[in-house]
Design an enzyme around this catalytic site. Sequence first.
Site: not given
Length: 396
Positions: A118, A206
């Site tokens: 991530y 993101e």
Amino acid sequence: MNLHEYQGKDILSSFGVRIQRGIVAKNANEAVAAAKQLTTETGTSWYVIKAQVHAGGRGKGGGVKLAKNLKEVEEIAGNIIGMQLITPQTSAEGKKVHQVLIAEDVYYPGASETKEFYVSVLLNRGTGRNMIMYSTEGGMDIETVAEETPHLIFTEEIDPSVGILPFQARRVAFNLGLEGNAFKEMTKFITNLYTAYDKSDSSLFEINPVLKTSDDKIIAVDAKVTIDDNALYRHKDYLDLRDLREENAIEVEAGALGLNYVDLDGNVGCMVNGAGLAMATMDLIKQAGGEPANFLDVGGTADAARVEAAFRIILKDPGVKAILINIFGGIVRCDRVAQGVIDAYKNMGNIKVPIIVRLQGTNADIAKQLLDDSGLDVLSATEFQEAADKVQAVLA
């Protein structure tokens, strides 16, 4: 301004970030053609079909599927396009899917195991610096990781005066447990990702997941991108990326009318001049036992036409049970606002919800007299508490 995954990936690619390649399709036939083109360009024989909506968690709602041949591409794309996709980040109604991204398969077998990470870039408002947030737990909701395993989340703050430094990119790669070519690839990926975020004037990038492939390439498999609206004048080409179908229809209409409007889930509509006063008015409504149905700042030119437009926007929400107009007359005169309310009320005909009007400032006494003498079903107030009491009374 939110972007679709494919649009965000286009921006990333323009800054040298390696992405999972894909082609957008608006129907099943286009999806099959896109898959054939991908095979020619990339050699992929499996395809990932991804719904393109402004919401995360698409896979949980059935909006991300794997197709192993062209027949499955046609079937899956046909099922996803046109569906109401419900995810943890949408309303109960969901979002209609108008297009899909046909993407290459990047989870191919090879010399090493694939890994998911991530990575996001955002503003840390507490320090006034941009921040890279990253974790070894890619593919999961970052909120779950933060709650259950917070030690697996790392951050790297960037000094805006110098930008990201090489040692910081290397530290990200090291904390993710990478080595060899994958380590080098990740340092390049992080550097280019931050550059893309900075140069595009974004408020969020993101990437979940960032994939280390079996041959040690680092690829952005997804991309959630939000561009700062205040910087769009510097990126006029980005304006073409806006998809109004994905936005709240009332908010879009209000924006076209020059009104600052945010839709909320309450029962009292607000019409206020000034953002600070609007926030205070929302607090007032809460204290009176109601819930704000919207944030609406009409600005400093609250004339009859603007007031009428604001009325019409507020009344599009069927949940509104009362309207509170709270105007401080500094630049704008209260009597002019009051006349605007009266004119708008008459132009619109019968308004079936109670209206409480609080006017304070220049010519407030004249404004109150105008409203009291108008014969309209409007409750006037001059003090905050008086307005709160009247809101409470009509909601009872």
